[in-house]
Design an enzyme around this catalytic site. Structure first.
Site, short mmCIF file in Angstrom:
data_model
loop_
_atom_site.label_atom_id
_atom_site.label_comp_id
_atom_site.label_asym_id
_atom_site.label_seq_id
_atom_site.Cartn_x
_atom_site.Cartn_y
_atom_site.Cartn_z
N LYS A 52 0.84 -1.21 0.00
CA LYS A 52 0.00 0.00 0.00
C LYS A 52 0.88 1.26 0.00
O LYS A 52 0.59 2.22 -0.71
CB LYS A 52 -0.95 -0.03 1.21
CG LYS A 52 -2.04 -1.09 1.07
CD LYS A 52 -2.84 -1.31 2.35
CE LYS A 52 -3.78 -2.51 2.17
NZ LYS A 52 -4.57 -2.84 3.38
N GLN A 96 -4.76 -1.71 9.65
CA GLN A 96 -4.62 -3.03 9.02
C GLN A 96 -5.16 -4.12 9.95
O GLN A 96 -4.83 -4.15 11.14
CB GLN A 96 -3.13 -3.27 8.68
CG GLN A 96 -2.87 -4.51 7.86
CD GLN A 96 -3.48 -4.48 6.46
OE1 GLN A 96 -3.66 -3.42 5.86
NE2 GLN A 96 -3.84 -5.63 5.93
N ASP A 119 -11.06 2.43 3.88
CA ASP A 119 -11.31 1.00 3.76
C ASP A 119 -12.80 0.71 3.55
O ASP A 119 -13.17 -0.40 3.14
CB ASP A 119 -10.89 0.28 5.05
CG ASP A 119 -9.55 -0.44 4.91
OD1 ASP A 119 -9.21 -0.83 3.79
OD2 ASP A 119 -8.87 -0.61 5.94
N1 GUN Z 1 -6.76 -7.14 6.11
C1 GUN Z 1 -7.04 -7.86 5.00
N2 GUN Z 1 -7.57 -7.08 4.04
C2 GUN Z 1 -7.64 -5.83 4.56
C3 GUN Z 1 -8.09 -4.59 4.05
O1 GUN Z 1 -8.59 -4.47 2.93
N3 GUN Z 1 -7.99 -3.54 4.89
C4 GUN Z 1 -7.49 -3.65 6.15
N4 GUN Z 1 -7.44 -2.56 6.91
N5 GUN Z 1 -7.06 -4.79 6.65
C5 GUN Z 1 -7.13 -5.88 5.85
#
Ligand code: GUN
Length: 294
Positions: A52, A96, A119
């Site tokens: 990211k 996350q 998100d």
């Molecule tokens: N863990 C797995 N996929 C995601 C996601 O799209 N966003 C976040 N914050 N955590 C994750």
């Protein structure tokens, strides 16, 4: 059979975003800023967050990685989220997941200002999605819709079978596919672990979206000739031949299913790269402050 190339489409979208960012900055606007909160050192999470941060660079965004030790308390973490909610320089941020077991994820998600929730996990965004209002759409479903749009795949009136009912993928993609939009306007069936006749239901599908996290679940006998198959699975299956000891494996038996399909996404290189790029798109929208009345 046409392969849906998520890697190529995501590279194209990153270029489009980067161009828009440069236009914004050239016109005296603010460079979008994404913050990512990472608690502990989970291998998968480390790798996702690193991707990211790299994508932010490619899009011309500012990014901040904020790390906390595994033993941070829920109260401390929520206090840090409050700080990000109030930081005018941060346009959007993510926490996350998964979080350590002593922290209640839902409490953390609900402490995020929904206007910075890139998100799309906050109940306000989820609720707005389900009634078709502007909102942050969670990244994987948004990426799937983008792939369907860019490949001009006809979804109207089609039978779309979603495998899996997670809050992050199954439920939101089912909402999006039934919405009166294009893509969308499909007749949607959601199958899950308590569905007794999944194979029969899948055989009636024009579009299958497999998001149960069960490697190789979708086999050739479940797929109608000419179906569109979208594979959301990303399970790390132990593999002695690969460098890191595992192989990213989808929910679809690609080799036997692909010859039957009109379109199919590979793993890796299908939905995965689109997920990150959708987060970038959400961050751009957060920076432009165009979704909500601020
Ligand atoms: N863990 C797995 N996929 C995601 C996601 O799209 N966003 C976040 N914050 N955590 C994750």
């Amino acid at each position: 059979m046409q392969l849906i190339d998520g890697k190529a489409i995501s590279a194209q979208i990153k270029l489009e975003i980067a161009q828009e960012v440069e236009n914004i900055v050239a016109a005296g606007g603010k460079r979008p800023h994404l913050a990512a909160v990472l608690v502990g050192h989970d291998g998968g999470s480390e790798s996702y967050v690193a991707h990211k941060v790299k994508a932010c660079e490619q899009c011309g965004f500012k990014s901040s990685l904020i790390r906390f030790d595994e033993d941070i308390t829920e109260e401390e973490l929520i206090a840090q989220i409050e700080r990000l909610n109030n930081d005018d320089d941060v346009d959007g941020f993510i926490v996350q997941l998964p979080l350590p077991r002593h922290i209640k994820e839902q409490r953390v998600i609900e402490s995020i200002d929904y206007r910075k929730d890139v998100d799309g996990f906050h109940p306000i965004n989820v609720g707005r999605l389900s009634i078709g209002l502007p909102c942050f759409v969670s990244a994987t479903p948004a990426g799937i819709m983008e792939l369907l749009a860019r490949y001009n795949i006809d979804t109207r009136g089609k039978h779309c079978v979603v495998l899996g009912r997670s809050n992050i993928v199954g439920k939101p993609i089912a909402s999006l596919m039934m919405q009166k939009t294009n893509p969308g306007n499909a007749t949607v069936t959601v199958c899950h672990s308590a569905t007794p006749n999944i194979k029969e239901i899948c055989r009636t599908a024009d579009i299958i979206i497999a998001a149960m996290g069960s490697p190789g679940f979708v086999t050739a006998d479940m797929v109608k000739q000419g179906a569109v198959v979208i594979d959301v699975g990303t399970t790390r299956v132990p593999n002695a031949e690969s460098k890191n000891g595992w192989k990213l494996t989808g929910d679809v038996c690609f080799d036997e299913v692909a010859p039957l399909c009109s379109y199919i996404t590979p793993v890796p290189g299908g939905v995965g790269p689109m997920t990150i790029v959708s987060l970038m798109r959400n961050t751009l929208l957060a920076g432009k402050k165009v979704i909500f009345d601020y």
